[in-house]
Design a protein around this motif. Structure first.
Motif, PDB file in Angstrom:
ATOM      1  N   VAL A  99       0.832  -1.207   0.000  1.00  0.00           N
ATOM      2  CA  VAL A  99       0.000   0.000   0.000  1.00  0.00           C
ATOM      3  C   VAL A  99       0.864   1.253   0.000  1.00  0.00           C
ATOM      4  CG1 VAL A  99      -1.626   1.361   1.357  1.00  0.00           C
ATOM      5  CG2 VAL A  99      -1.996  -1.096   1.057  1.00  0.00           C
ATOM      6  N   LEU A 100       1.913   1.250   0.826  1.00  0.00           N
ATOM      7  CA  LEU A 100       2.811   2.401   0.882  1.00  0.00           C
ATOM      8  C   LEU A 100       3.530   2.609  -0.441  1.00  0.00           C
ATOM      9  CD1 LEU A 100       4.353   1.993   4.462  1.00  0.00           C
ATOM     10  CD2 LEU A 100       2.646   3.661   3.706  1.00  0.00           C
ATOM     11  N   LEU A 101       3.936   1.523  -1.071  1.00  0.00           N
ATOM     12  CA  LEU A 101       4.622   1.620  -2.362  1.00  0.00           C
ATOM     13  C   LEU A 101       3.693   2.191  -3.428  1.00  0.00           C
ATOM     14  CD1 LEU A 101       7.051   1.078  -4.180  1.00  0.00           C
ATOM     15  CD2 LEU A 101       6.210  -1.261  -4.497  1.00  0.00           C
ATOM     16  N   ILE A 102       2.469   1.670  -3.479  1.00  0.00           N
ATOM     17  CA  ILE A 102       1.496   2.157  -4.467  1.00  0.00           C
ATOM     18  C   ILE A 102       1.178   3.628  -4.214  1.00  0.00           C
ATOM     19  CG2 ILE A 102      -0.894   1.935  -5.251  1.00  0.00           C
ATOM     20  CD1 ILE A 102      -0.645  -1.065  -4.777  1.00  0.00           C
ATOM     21  N   SER A 103       1.030   3.997  -2.944  1.00  0.00           N
ATOM     22  CA  SER A 103       0.739   5.395  -2.615  1.00  0.00           C
ATOM     23  C   SER A 103       1.878   6.303  -3.046  1.00  0.00           C
ATOM     24  CB  SER A 103       0.494   5.537  -1.108  1.00  0.00           C
ATOM     25  OG  SER A 103      -0.608   4.753  -0.696  1.00  0.00           O
ATOM     26  N   ALA A 104       3.105   5.844  -2.837  1.00  0.00           N
ATOM     27  CA  ALA A 104       4.260   6.645  -3.224  1.00  0.00           C
ATOM     28  C   ALA A 104       4.343   6.813  -4.735  1.00  0.00           C
ATOM     29  CB  ALA A 104       5.544   5.997  -2.688  1.00  0.00           C
ATOM     30  N   VAL A 105       4.091   5.722  -5.459  1.00  0.00           N
ATOM     31  CA  VAL A 105       4.128   5.790  -6.923  1.00  0.00           C
ATOM     32  C   VAL A 105       3.022   6.702  -7.444  1.00  0.00           C
ATOM     33  CG1 VAL A 105       3.848   4.457  -9.055  1.00  0.00           C
ATOM     34  CG2 VAL A 105       5.222   3.535  -7.177  1.00  0.00           C
ATOM     35  N   THR A 106       1.817   6.563  -6.879  1.00  0.00           N
ATOM     36  CA  THR A 106       0.692   7.412  -7.296  1.00  0.00           C
ATOM     37  C   THR A 106       1.002   8.875  -7.030  1.00  0.00           C
ATOM     38  OG1 THR A 106      -0.853   5.621  -6.773  1.00  0.00           O
ATOM     39  CG2 THR A 106      -1.771   7.830  -7.000  1.00  0.00           C
ATOM     40  N   TRP A 107       1.524   9.180  -5.854  1.00  0.00           N
ATOM     41  CA  TRP A 107       1.867  10.558  -5.519  1.00  0.00           C
ATOM     42  C   TRP A 107       2.929  11.098  -6.460  1.00  0.00           C
ATOM     43  CZ3 TRP A 107       6.485  12.840  -4.070  1.00  0.00           C
ATOM     44  CH2 TRP A 107       6.395  14.157  -3.602  1.00  0.00           C
ATOM     45  N   ALA A 108       3.934  10.293  -6.782  1.00  0.00           N
ATOM     46  CA  ALA A 108       5.001  10.740  -7.675  1.00  0.00           C
ATOM     47  C   ALA A 108       4.471  11.037  -9.075  1.00  0.00           C
ATOM     48  CB  ALA A 108       6.105   9.685  -7.737  1.00  0.00           C
ATOM     49  N   LEU A 109       3.604  10.144  -9.575  1.00  0.00           N
ATOM     50  CA  LEU A 109       3.042  10.362 -10.911  1.00  0.00           C
ATOM     51  C   LEU A 109       2.141  11.589 -10.933  1.00  0.00           C
ATOM     52  CD1 LEU A 109       2.172   6.678 -11.925  1.00  0.00           C
ATOM     53  CD2 LEU A 109       3.999   8.110 -12.856  1.00  0.00           C
ATOM     54  N   ALA A 110       1.303  11.726  -9.912  1.00  0.00           N
ATOM     55  CA  ALA A 110       0.385  12.866  -9.865  1.00  0.00           C
ATOM     56  C   ALA A 110       1.144  14.175  -9.706  1.00  0.00           C
ATOM     57  CB  ALA A 110      -0.615  12.682  -8.726  1.00  0.00           C
ATOM     58  N   SER A 111       2.182  14.163  -8.876  1.00  0.00           N
ATOM     59  CA  SER A 111       2.960  15.379  -8.658  1.00  0.00           C
ATOM     60  C   SER A 111       3.704  15.799  -9.918  1.00  0.00           C
ATOM     61  CB  SER A 111       3.959  15.169  -7.514  1.00  0.00           C
ATOM     62  OG  SER A 111       3.289  14.874  -6.309  1.00  0.00           O
ATOM     63  N   SER A 112       4.149  14.845 -10.684  1.00  0.00           N
ATOM     64  CA  SER A 112       4.877  15.165 -11.912  1.00  0.00           C
ATOM     65  C   SER A 112       3.966  15.769 -12.971  1.00  0.00           C
ATOM     66  CB  SER A 112       5.556  13.911 -12.471  1.00  0.00           C
ATOM     67  OG  SER A 112       4.591  12.947 -12.880  1.00  0.00           O
ATOM     68  N   ALA A 113       2.638  15.582 -12.833  1.00  0.00           N
ATOM     69  CA  ALA A 113       1.707  16.118 -13.823  1.00  0.00           C
ATOM     70  C   ALA A 113       1.783  17.634 -13.890  1.00  0.00           C
ATOM     71  CB  ALA A 113       0.280  15.670 -13.494  1.00  0.00           C
ATOM     72  N   SER A 114       1.911  18.301 -12.744  1.00  0.00           N
ATOM     73  CA  SER A 114       1.992  19.766 -12.731  1.00  0.00           C
ATOM     74  C   SER A 114       3.247  20.260 -13.425  1.00  0.00           C
ATOM     75  CB  SER A 114       1.958  20.280 -11.286  1.00  0.00           C
ATOM     76  OG  SER A 114       0.734  19.936 -10.666  1.00  0.00           O
ATOM     77  N   TRP A 115       4.310  19.480 -13.362  1.00  0.00           N
ATOM     78  CA  TRP A 115       5.550  19.850 -14.039  1.00  0.00           C
ATOM     79  C   TRP A 115       5.492  19.497 -15.519  1.00  0.00           C
ATOM     80  CZ3 TRP A 115       9.026  16.847 -16.745  1.00  0.00           C
ATOM     81  CH2 TRP A 115      10.232  17.442 -17.099  1.00  0.00           C
ATOM     82  N   LEU A 116       4.905  18.355 -15.838  1.00  0.00           N
ATOM     83  CA  LEU A 116       4.929  17.867 -17.214  1.00  0.00           C
ATOM     84  C   LEU A 116       3.909  18.563 -18.115  1.00  0.00           C
ATOM     85  CD1 LEU A 116       5.991  15.829 -19.285  1.00  0.00           C
ATOM     86  CD2 LEU A 116       4.303  14.182 -18.417  1.00  0.00           C
ATOM     87  N   ALA A 117       2.702  18.805 -17.604  1.00  0.00           N
ATOM     88  CA  ALA A 117       1.614  19.315 -18.448  1.00  0.00           C
ATOM     89  C   ALA A 117       1.976  20.594 -19.206  1.00  0.00           C
ATOM     90  CB  ALA A 117       0.356  19.516 -17.614  1.00  0.00           C
ATOM     91  N   PRO A 118       2.554  21.610 -18.549  1.00  0.00           N
ATOM     92  CA  PRO A 118       2.879  22.834 -19.294  1.00  0.00           C
ATOM     93  C   PRO A 118       3.932  22.622 -20.377  1.00  0.00           C
ATOM     94  CG  PRO A 118       2.841  23.244 -16.932  1.00  0.00           C
ATOM     95  CD  PRO A 118       2.816  21.754 -17.114  1.00  0.00           C
ATOM     96  N   ARG A 119       4.675  21.518 -20.302  1.00  0.00           N
ATOM     97  CA  ARG A 119       5.728  21.245 -21.273  1.00  0.00           C
ATOM     98  C   ARG A 119       5.235  20.421 -22.457  1.00  0.00           C
ATOM     99  NH1 ARG A 119       7.697  22.174 -16.419  1.00  0.00           N
ATOM    100  NH2 ARG A 119       9.758  23.141 -16.171  1.00  0.00           N
ATOM    101  N   ILE A 120       4.000  19.958 -22.394  1.00  0.00           N
ATOM    102  CA  ILE A 120       3.411  19.234 -23.517  1.00  0.00           C
ATOM    103  C   ILE A 120       2.866  20.252 -24.512  1.00  0.00           C
ATOM    104  CG2 ILE A 120       1.564  17.664 -24.221  1.00  0.00           C
ATOM    105  CD1 ILE A 120       1.792  16.296 -21.548  1.00  0.00           C
ATOM    106  N   PRO A 121       3.283  20.231 -25.755  1.00  0.00           N
ATOM    107  CA  PRO A 121       2.788  21.207 -26.733  1.00  0.00           C
ATOM    108  C   PRO A 121       1.265  21.202 -26.802  1.00  0.00           C
ATOM    109  CG  PRO A 121       4.639  19.974 -27.640  1.00  0.00           C
ATOM    110  CD  PRO A 121       4.285  19.314 -26.337  1.00  0.00           C
ATOM    111  N   TYR A 122       0.707  22.394 -26.871  1.00  0.00           N
ATOM    112  CA  TYR A 122      -0.753  22.516 -26.920  1.00  0.00           C
ATOM    113  C   TYR A 122      -1.309  21.804 -28.152  1.00  0.00           C
ATOM    114  CZ  TYR A 122      -5.366  24.758 -26.715  1.00  0.00           C
ATOM    115  OH  TYR A 122      -6.713  25.001 -26.644  1.00  0.00           O
ATOM    116  N   GLU A 123      -0.530  21.790 -29.236  1.00  0.00           N
ATOM    117  CA  GLU A 123      -0.969  21.099 -30.449  1.00  0.00           C
ATOM    118  C   GLU A 123      -1.158  19.609 -30.207  1.00  0.00           C
ATOM    119  OE1 GLU A 123       1.568  23.122 -30.199  1.00  0.00           O
ATOM    120  OE2 GLU A 123       0.837  24.883 -31.306  1.00  0.00           O
ATOM    121  N   TRP A 124      -0.348  19.035 -29.315  1.00  0.00           N
ATOM    122  CA  TRP A 124      -0.503  17.618 -28.979  1.00  0.00           C
ATOM    123  C   TRP A 124      -1.826  17.407 -28.241  1.00  0.00           C
ATOM    124  CZ3 TRP A 124       4.833  15.435 -26.989  1.00  0.00           C
ATOM    125  CH2 TRP A 124       5.802  15.659 -27.984  1.00  0.00           C
ATOM    126  N   GLU A 125      -2.170  18.338 -27.385  1.00  0.00           N
ATOM    127  CA  GLU A 125      -3.441  18.230 -26.670  1.00  0.00           C
ATOM    128  C   GLU A 125      -4.607  18.281 -27.649  1.00  0.00           C
ATOM    129  OE1 GLU A 125      -6.122  20.815 -23.495  1.00  0.00           O
ATOM    130  OE2 GLU A 125      -3.925  20.965 -23.404  1.00  0.00           O
TER     131      GLU A 125
END
Length: 286
Positions: free
Chosen positions: A34-60
């Motif tokens: 459970v702790l491992l899954i929670s850590a992975v989920t948190w890491a993926l979700a947290s990276s979304a705020s960093w990654l999303a602005p770097r994805i070209p709007y045309e890709w969206e």
């Protein structure tokens, strides 16, 4: 010469035999998973705020099939005119170098609401138009929804939800994961965080000031919504609602807008955007 034993000796009971209940090891393993899954989920979700602005709007735009998102069975001429007037007002607010965004008018929806989704789509309901009295009040809502798109909030939420779908798939919840990934575009309208809402309000106020030279009328829609909220009965206290809502409370938004409001003359709505108030409009969200 040593004599070999005829059979293996019987080991004492205490060797390789812990005096512990077997459920203890299972619980330790379960907690670790459970702790491992929670850590992975948190890491993926947290990276979304960093990654999303770097994805070209045309890709969206390419990711979202616009034909599936914007197709409507029949649009009468008045609805087309209203939609065009909304589009023109948005373009007036955001200028020529803005992201390509399309405004949709939901003529059959009485709930006063507006929301932005993946692929650059803003939806305005008839109920919302029934609850604004000036162009300035409507402009605040349009600029707010455009800010969500400009700040890539729908993409951030989409990446977070896809991360959740991935975790669920790894856990064997294929049906739930499929539901999450298939409905990502519409799920993004449900969960904008308070920080996202505040950032969008700030951007919208800047656009109103740049367009009209003042921010009068920015709180117009929210004041009307507060009146509608007062007519509804709640079984919980205001403090409880404050904790439960992802959006800032309407009163909080009004106070934040009032703190920076500059006075000026309101611009009337064009005829295509004027709607008669409907008493059935309820359950407001923005």
């Amino acid at each position: 010469m040593a004599t070999q034993p005829k059979q293996n000796p019987i080991l004492p009971d205490h060797i390789n035999n812990k005096n512990e209940h077997p459920l203890k090891d299972f619980l330790i393993l379960a907690i670790a998973v459970v702790l491992l899954i929670s850590a992975v989920t948190w890491a993926l979700a947290s990276s979304a705020s960093w990654l999303a602005p770097r994805i070209p709007y045309e890709w969206e735009l390419a990711w979202q099939d616009t034909s599936a998102t914007t197709e409507q069975t029949s649009i009468d001429q008045p609805q087309q005119q209203t939609e065009l007037a909304l589009q023109q007002l948005l373009e007036k607010l955001i200028g020529e170098n803005a992201l390509p965004v399309r405004v949709h008018y939901l003529a059959d929806e009485a709930t006063p609401n507006a929301f932005a989704t993946l692929g650059g789509h803003i939806f305005i309901t008839r109920g919302l138009l029934e609850n604004v009295q000036s162009e300035n009040g409507l402009a605040m809502v349009l600029a707010h929804e455009y800010a969500h798109i400009k700040l890539r909030h729908p993409m951030i939420l989409a990446l977070e939800q896809l991360s959740l779908g991935l975790i669920l798939a790894l856990l064997g919840g294929d049906n739930i994961a499929q539901l999450v990934t298939q409905n990502t575009s519409m799920l993004t309208v449900l969960a904008f965080s308070r920080d996202m809402e505040r950032a969008s309000d700030e951007y919208a106020l800047q656009r109103l000031l740049a367009t009209y030279g003042h921010t009068s009328g920015a709180d117009e829609f929210f004041k009307q919504i507060k009146k509608l909220e007062a007519k509804r009965s709640f079984s919980t206290t205001t403090e409880t609602l404050d904790l439960m809502q992802t959006h800032p409370l309407t009163s909080e938004r009004i106070e934040a807008i009032a703190a920076v409001t500059s006075i000026g003359e309101l611009t009337p709505l064009v005829p295509q955007l004027k709607q008669q108030p409907n008493a059935e409009s309820q359950n407001p969200h923005n």
